[in-house]
Design a protein around this motif. Structure first.
Motif, PDB file in Angstrom:
ATOM      1  N   VAL A  28       0.844  -1.195   0.000  1.00  0.00           N
ATOM      2  CA  VAL A  28       0.000   0.000   0.000  1.00  0.00           C
ATOM      3  C   VAL A  28       0.876   1.242   0.000  1.00  0.00           C
ATOM      4  O   VAL A  28       2.008   1.230   0.492  1.00  0.00           O
ATOM      5  CB  VAL A  28      -0.952   0.035   1.219  1.00  0.00           C
ATOM      6  N   GLU A  29       0.337   2.303  -0.568  1.00  0.00           N
ATOM      7  CA  GLU A  29       1.014   3.601  -0.586  1.00  0.00           C
ATOM      8  C   GLU A  29       0.126   4.607   0.118  1.00  0.00           C
ATOM      9  O   GLU A  29      -1.068   4.699  -0.183  1.00  0.00           O
ATOM     10  CB  GLU A  29       1.267   4.040  -2.031  1.00  0.00           C
ATOM     11  N   PHE A  30       0.694   5.334   1.060  1.00  0.00           N
ATOM     12  CA  PHE A  30      -0.090   6.282   1.840  1.00  0.00           C
ATOM     13  C   PHE A  30      -0.547   7.453   0.991  1.00  0.00           C
ATOM     14  O   PHE A  30       0.185   7.928   0.124  1.00  0.00           O
ATOM     15  CB  PHE A  30       0.719   6.797   3.032  1.00  0.00           C
ATOM     16  N   MET A  31      -1.760   7.908   1.244  1.00  0.00           N
ATOM     17  CA  MET A  31      -2.338   9.036   0.510  1.00  0.00           C
ATOM     18  C   MET A  31      -2.331  10.257   1.421  1.00  0.00           C
ATOM     19  O   MET A  31      -3.375  10.746   1.814  1.00  0.00           O
ATOM     20  CB  MET A  31      -3.768   8.696   0.076  1.00  0.00           C
ATOM     21  N   ASP A  32      -1.144  10.739   1.758  1.00  0.00           N
ATOM     22  CA  ASP A  32      -1.015  11.914   2.622  1.00  0.00           C
ATOM     23  C   ASP A  32      -1.381  13.163   1.836  1.00  0.00           C
ATOM     24  O   ASP A  32      -0.987  13.324   0.690  1.00  0.00           O
ATOM     25  CB  ASP A  32       0.408  12.045   3.143  1.00  0.00           C
ATOM     26  N   SER A  33      -2.091  14.066   2.490  1.00  0.00           N
ATOM     27  CA  SER A  33      -2.479  15.302   1.814  1.00  0.00           C
ATOM     28  C   SER A  33      -1.273  16.210   1.581  1.00  0.00           C
ATOM     29  O   SER A  33      -1.221  16.944   0.611  1.00  0.00           O
ATOM     30  CB  SER A  33      -3.530  16.042   2.644  1.00  0.00           C
ATOM     31  N   GLU A  34      -0.270  16.136   2.460  1.00  0.00           N
ATOM     32  CA  GLU A  34       0.884  17.014   2.291  1.00  0.00           C
ATOM     33  C   GLU A  34       1.842  16.513   1.226  1.00  0.00           C
ATOM     34  O   GLU A  34       2.684  17.249   0.757  1.00  0.00           O
ATOM     35  CB  GLU A  34       1.636  17.198   3.613  1.00  0.00           C
ATOM     36  N   SER A  35       1.727  15.254   0.808  1.00  0.00           N
ATOM     37  CA  SER A  35       2.647  14.743  -0.201  1.00  0.00           C
ATOM     38  C   SER A  35       2.131  14.967  -1.611  1.00  0.00           C
ATOM     39  O   SER A  35       2.808  14.622  -2.566  1.00  0.00           O
ATOM     40  CB  SER A  35       2.922  13.257   0.032  1.00  0.00           C
ATOM     41  N   GLY A  36       0.936  15.482  -1.769  1.00  0.00           N
ATOM     42  CA  GLY A  36       0.466  15.860  -3.088  1.00  0.00           C
ATOM     43  C   GLY A  36      -0.125  14.731  -3.902  1.00  0.00           C
ATOM     44  O   GLY A  36       0.220  14.554  -5.049  1.00  0.00           O
ATOM     45  N   GLY A  37      -1.004  13.925  -3.303  1.00  0.00           N
ATOM     46  CA  GLY A  37      -1.738  12.956  -4.095  1.00  0.00           C
ATOM     47  C   GLY A  37      -1.142  11.569  -4.192  1.00  0.00           C
ATOM     48  O   GLY A  37      -1.262  10.919  -5.204  1.00  0.00           O
ATOM     49  N   GLY A  38      -0.510  11.093  -3.159  1.00  0.00           N
ATOM     50  CA  GLY A  38      -0.111   9.701  -3.150  1.00  0.00           C
ATOM     51  C   GLY A  38       1.324   9.412  -3.537  1.00  0.00           C
ATOM     52  O   GLY A  38       1.615   8.357  -4.043  1.00  0.00           O
ATOM     53  N   THR A  39       2.226  10.319  -3.302  1.00  0.00           N
ATOM     54  CA  THR A  39       3.633  10.045  -3.585  1.00  0.00           C
ATOM     55  C   THR A  39       4.375   9.718  -2.295  1.00  0.00           C
ATOM     56  O   THR A  39       5.582   9.863  -2.223  1.00  0.00           O
ATOM     57  CB  THR A  39       4.300  11.243  -4.276  1.00  0.00           C
ATOM     58  N   GLY A  40       3.653   9.294  -1.278  1.00  0.00           N
ATOM     59  CA  GLY A  40       4.258   8.993   0.014  1.00  0.00           C
ATOM     60  C   GLY A  40       4.904   7.625   0.030  1.00  0.00           C
ATOM     61  O   GLY A  40       5.055   6.961  -0.990  1.00  0.00           O
ATOM     62  N   ARG A  41       5.290   7.194   1.211  1.00  0.00           N
ATOM     63  CA  ARG A  41       5.981   5.921   1.328  1.00  0.00           C
ATOM     64  C   ARG A  41       5.008   4.761   1.216  1.00  0.00           C
ATOM     65  O   ARG A  41       3.809   4.915   1.425  1.00  0.00           O
ATOM     66  CB  ARG A  41       6.751   5.854   2.643  1.00  0.00           C
ATOM     67  N   SER A  42       5.532   3.604   0.908  1.00  0.00           N
ATOM     68  CA  SER A  42       4.697   2.420   0.769  1.00  0.00           C
ATOM     69  C   SER A  42       5.213   1.335   1.696  1.00  0.00           C
ATOM     70  O   SER A  42       6.422   1.231   1.938  1.00  0.00           O
ATOM     71  CB  SER A  42       4.687   1.927  -0.678  1.00  0.00           C
ATOM     72  N   ILE A  43       4.299   0.517   2.214  1.00  0.00           N
ATOM     73  CA  ILE A  43       4.632  -0.579   3.103  1.00  0.00           C
ATOM     74  C   ILE A  43       3.817  -1.803   2.703  1.00  0.00           C
ATOM     75  O   ILE A  43       2.871  -1.710   1.924  1.00  0.00           O
ATOM     76  CB  ILE A  43       4.379  -0.233   4.593  1.00  0.00           C
ATOM     77  N   VAL A  44       4.182  -2.958   3.256  1.00  0.00           N
ATOM     78  CA  VAL A  44       3.464  -4.205   3.029  1.00  0.00           C
ATOM     79  C   VAL A  44       2.553  -4.449   4.218  1.00  0.00           C
ATOM     80  O   VAL A  44       2.984  -4.338   5.375  1.00  0.00           O
ATOM     81  CB  VAL A  44       4.456  -5.380   2.855  1.00  0.00           C
ATOM     82  N   ARG A  45       1.281  -4.754   3.939  1.00  0.00           N
ATOM     83  CA  ARG A  45       0.311  -5.019   5.002  1.00  0.00           C
ATOM     84  C   ARG A  45      -0.444  -6.305   4.710  1.00  0.00           C
ATOM     85  O   ARG A  45      -0.561  -6.717   3.555  1.00  0.00           O
ATOM     86  CB  ARG A  45      -0.711  -3.873   5.094  1.00  0.00           C
ATOM     87  N   ASN A  46      -0.976  -6.910   5.759  1.00  0.00           N
ATOM     88  CA  ASN A  46      -1.844  -8.063   5.634  1.00  0.00           C
ATOM     89  C   ASN A  46      -3.285  -7.586   5.740  1.00  0.00           C
ATOM     90  O   ASN A  46      -3.614  -6.809   6.629  1.00  0.00           O
ATOM     91  CB  ASN A  46      -1.563  -9.085   6.728  1.00  0.00           C
ATOM     92  N   VAL A  47      -4.144  -8.070   4.830  1.00  0.00           N
ATOM     93  CA  VAL A  47      -5.540  -7.645   4.774  1.00  0.00           C
ATOM     94  C   VAL A  47      -6.415  -8.881   4.835  1.00  0.00           C
ATOM     95  O   VAL A  47      -6.191  -9.844   4.093  1.00  0.00           O
ATOM     96  CB  VAL A  47      -5.828  -6.855   3.478  1.00  0.00           C
ATOM     97  N   LYS A  48      -7.408  -8.847   5.704  1.00  0.00           N
ATOM     98  CA  LYS A  48      -8.370  -9.941   5.777  1.00  0.00           C
ATOM     99  C   LYS A  48      -9.626  -9.520   5.037  1.00  0.00           C
ATOM    100  O   LYS A  48     -10.146  -8.432   5.257  1.00  0.00           O
ATOM    101  CB  LYS A  48      -8.691 -10.264   7.232  1.00  0.00           C
ATOM    102  N   GLY A  49     -10.100 -10.372   4.161  1.00  0.00           N
ATOM    103  CA  GLY A  49     -11.281 -10.066   3.377  1.00  0.00           C
ATOM    104  C   GLY A  49     -10.910  -9.758   1.940  1.00  0.00           C
ATOM    105  O   GLY A  49      -9.735  -9.743   1.571  1.00  0.00           O
ATOM    106  N   PRO A  50     -11.924  -9.495   1.119  1.00  0.00           N
ATOM    107  CA  PRO A  50     -11.647  -9.251  -0.305  1.00  0.00           C
ATOM    108  C   PRO A  50     -10.939  -7.926  -0.527  1.00  0.00           C
ATOM    109  O   PRO A  50     -11.315  -6.902   0.040  1.00  0.00           O
ATOM    110  CB  PRO A  50     -13.042  -9.256  -0.934  1.00  0.00           C
TER     111      PRO A  50
END
Length: 70
Positions: A28-50
């Motif tokens: 996932v990539e963070f959608m920070d408002s101060e970074s201007g539309g999604g150019t923030g850092r990205s990390i790996v997450r586990n998601v349960k569900g579709p």
């Protein structure tokens, strides 16, 4: 008791994990408002569900990163 949340966009589905394969590992990539539309850092997450690429996740905890699949 309002907790701050962060929005993150799913960039890539990495694979299924868990004992029965009911958890999906995504990058996932963070959608920070101060970074201007999604150019923030990205990390790996586990998601349960579709989940699929392009989905928006609302993360209550965003500092911890999941371990990679083997």
């Amino acid at each position: 008791m309002d907790q701050p949340v962060k929005l993150a966009k799913v960039n890539r589905v990495l694979g299924r994990t868990g004992n029965t394969g009911n958890v999906t590992q995504v990058r996932v990539e963070f959608m920070d408002s101060e970074s201007g539309g999604g150019t923030g850092r990205s990390i790996v997450r586990n998601v349960k569900g579709p989940v699929r690429e392009g989905d928006i996740l609302c993360l209550l905890e965003w500092e911890r990163e999941a371990r990679r699949l083997r």
